[in-house]
Structure formats: C-alpha cells, structure tokens
Design a protein around this motif. Structure first.
Motif, PDB file in Angstrom:
ATOM      1  N   ALA A   3      36.365  27.509  46.280  1.00  0.00           N
ATOM      2  CA  ALA A   3      35.558  27.041  45.324  1.00  0.00           C
ATOM      3  C   ALA A   3      36.100  26.455  44.360  1.00  0.00           C
ATOM      4  N   ARG A  76      36.429  40.170  51.964  1.00  0.00           N
ATOM      5  CA  ARG A  76      35.098  38.872  51.407  1.00  0.00           C
ATOM      6  C   ARG A  76      34.098  39.538  51.032  1.00  0.00           C
ATOM      7  N   ASP A  77      33.591  39.829  51.886  1.00  0.00           N
ATOM      8  CA  ASP A  77      31.612  40.385  51.940  1.00  0.00           C
ATOM      9  C   ASP A  77      31.507  41.328  50.661  1.00  0.00           C
ATOM     10  N   SER A  81      31.815  37.005  45.344  1.00  0.00           N
ATOM     11  CA  SER A  81      32.339  36.064  45.237  1.00  0.00           C
ATOM     12  C   SER A  81      32.932  35.830  43.820  1.00  0.00           C
ATOM     13  N   ASP A  82      33.337  37.133  43.235  1.00  0.00           N
ATOM     14  CA  ASP A  82      34.522  36.631  40.871  1.00  0.00           C
ATOM     15  C   ASP A  82      35.061  37.040  42.095  1.00  0.00           C
ATOM     16  N   GLY A 108      37.743  32.808  53.605  1.00  0.00           N
ATOM     17  CA  GLY A 108      37.067  33.263  52.499  1.00  0.00           C
ATOM     18  C   GLY A 108      37.130  33.541  51.723  1.00  0.00           C
ATOM     19  N   ASP A 110      40.758  33.459  48.618  1.00  0.00           N
ATOM     20  CA  ASP A 110      40.362  32.258  48.472  1.00  0.00           C
ATOM     21  C   ASP A 110      42.565  31.352  48.268  1.00  0.00           C
TER      22      ASP A 110
END
Length: 339
Positions: A3, A76-77, A81-82, A108, A110
C-alpha cells in the motif's frame, strides 16, 4: 501489492510498525502432502487476538515455493488489510530469493525479512552490498535489514556481522530498507544501540529479544519488536510494549521479572535445540502450541525436539505463571486442527 511506493516505505514503517510481530510456521496436513489451510488460519487469527500487529511467514522449513506462496496468500486473507504480513527471504540462492520475493509481493506481503543463504560466502563488504541491493531492487516491499551472527560474516567481514559503514551505504542506496532488525554481534546489545544512534531518525530499529527489549525501552525509544517467537508468551509481549510506550516502566519491569523463568528455560535448552547456526523451527512451533497455536507435523529434514526440552519449556511458563496448555506432548505432533 504493498500500500506504499518504494520511496514511501520508511514513512509507512514509522507509522504502521508500532508493536510486536510474531512468527507463523506453516502447518501441514497429517499426511504431510499439502499445507493445512485451517491450521494456518487458526494461527494467524490467534496472533491477531494476542495483539500482534503482524506475523512473519517462516520459510526455513521443508516447503516448496508454490506452497509457501499459497501459505502467504492464506495468511493475507485471514489477517485482513490492517495486519502486517512479512515474507521470509530465506531460500537457497539469490535467484530463488528474487523469484520468492516477487511472488510474495503478488501474494500480498507487506515486507521482506532479508536473510542470507547458507551457500552465500561473501569475502568482502561489497559482496554483501551486491546481494542485499539485488534483493531490494527486485521488490517494492519494505525491507527488514538483518545483521545477525547466523550468517557467518563475523569475524571474516566484521565482528558486528554487517558493519555500520555498510548499513549506511545500503540505507542511502535502497529506499525500501525501512527497518533494521539489529542483532549484529549477538548476544551483545551494541548493535541495536549503534543502529539507533546512527540510523534511528531514518529507519525503524527493531529489538526482537524481549529480554533486551524491556530494559532498553526504558532508556531509548523502541517502537517495534520484529520478528521473533513471541508467541511463546501468548499475548504478553504486545501488552508489555503498550506499557513501555505509555511510560509504565514499573509495570513493564514486573513483567520482565515474571517472565524470567521462561526466558531462562529457553536459554538452557538452546544449545541442544539450535545447532548448526539454524533456528529449530520445530521447537518454535512447540512453544506456540503451548499457548494455543496449532503445532502439528513438519516434513523432514526437520530438527527434533525431545521430552526433556519440551518439559523444560513448559515448566518455564508454569514457573512464570503463564498457564501453558497441558495437553499430552503427542498432541503437538498431531496439531490442534488435524486434517
């Protein structure tokens, strides 16, 4: 995809990486033919419940790259997202690590915890620079730089494993280096102090060992403890980091002394478990199992854990008042979510 852009990685890390990141070791079905999605989801969900801000998807086990990338996608799923998903850049050579980090980005993740293969034998700081920069240039993920005795760079390259002058070059040339996991010269604390002094205004400095984290945080700011087997203590490390951020040092110190028997138990069994400059992931999986994580079988080659070590690790938690699970040890090798 992350992101943030490569040039935003450090700002993202400063804002987002406040707390503790644990480790999730892949779980397999009981016939060891495939990964166990239910068990993986269980472990990621419990890490969130325990207050961790993210997890390292461990790759230092017998797993294929396609399986590992599926494991990251499941994490990830389940995480949402946080929650920070960290790719473990620990594969056999540079080519495989470049393939893995690109796949992890698509899956996915980070961040990447940058490791160095057992077959990598640098004879100069430039060799380490070239390897590290190649990985950083191959991805938009935020990178955790990891000076550590495990790589065998000391004393050939420098007693600190990755010297400060080389870290300086890498920070200047790799904008996505956002964190230093400062374990150089382990078990000395000099690396984290030096990295904080020289680089703390530019990148996040992580102290992963809670035995050093708690006292050091009372005299210097440490916003991140990543990545480590903090799940051995259940939700306690995320809780103590809140206390430290709030300046509640007496309460944090009380937790330090409370956990001391468990810490001593880990130190006592370490020589039997962690030989060959390789972390015993079976033992880390067992430590998590004591706090409700899945456990379960790993494929060979896998390091072993025997009754004396399991008894010692559980007794350490009992002596610390942390109420480990008391299931028969045979259940560890089956797992909490058999499939």
């Amino acid at each position: 995809m992350p992101a943030f852009t490569r040039d935003e990685a450090r700002d993202w890390a400063r804002e987002k990486l406040v707390g503790a990141v644990n480790c999730t070791i892949p779980s397999f079905t009981n016939d060891l033919r495939t990964i166990n999605e239910k068990a993986i989801r269980h472990d990621v969900r419990l890490a969130r419940t325990h207050g961790f801000i993210g997890t390292l998807g461990v790759s230092e086990i017998s797993i294929t790259l396609p399986e590992y990338l599926d494991f990251l996608r499941i994490a990830r799923d389940e995480a949402g997202s946080d929650f920070v998903v960290v790719h473990h850049g620990s594969w056999s050579n540079l080519e495989q690590n470049l393939e893995a980090v690109r796949g992890a980005e698509e899956a996915g993740a980070d961040m990447v915890l940058l490791s160095y293969p057992p077959n990598f034998y640098p004879e100069s700081e430039q060799d380490i620079y070239d390897y590290t920069k190649a990985v950083c240039d191959a991805t938009d993920l935020a990178v955790i730089l990891f000076p550590m005795v495990l790589w065998g760079f000391s004393p050939r390259i420098h007693p600190s494993d990755i010297p400060a002058r080389l870290i300086r070059r890498l920070i200047d040339d790799c904008p996505n280096i956002a964190v230093i996991k400062a374990e150089g010269g382990f078990p000395s604390i000099q690396s984290v102090i030096e990295c904080h002094r020289l680089f703390g205004d530019e990148v996040v400095i992580s102290m992963p060992m809670e035995g050093d984290l708690i006292p050091l945080s009372q005299i210097m700011p440490i916003q991140l403890s990543a990545t480590s087997n903090h799940e051995y203590y259940g939700p306690l490390i995320p809780r103590v980091m809140h206390l430290l951020r709030d300046g509640k040092y007496d309460e944090a110190t009380e937790i330090f002394w409370k956990t001391h028997p468990a810490r001593k138990a880990q130190s006592a069994v370490a020589p039997a478990l962690h030989g060959g400059a390789l972390i015993n992931r079976q033992a880390w999986k067992f430590q998590g199992w004591l706090q409700g994580y899945n456990g379960g079988p790993l494929r060979v080659p896998a390091q072993r854990i025997h009754d004396p070590q399991m008894n010692a690790l559980r007794k350490g938690l009992i002596d610390a008042g942390l109420e480990p699970r008391m299931d028969p040890f045979r259940e560890f090798f089956i797992g909490r979510n058999p499939s």
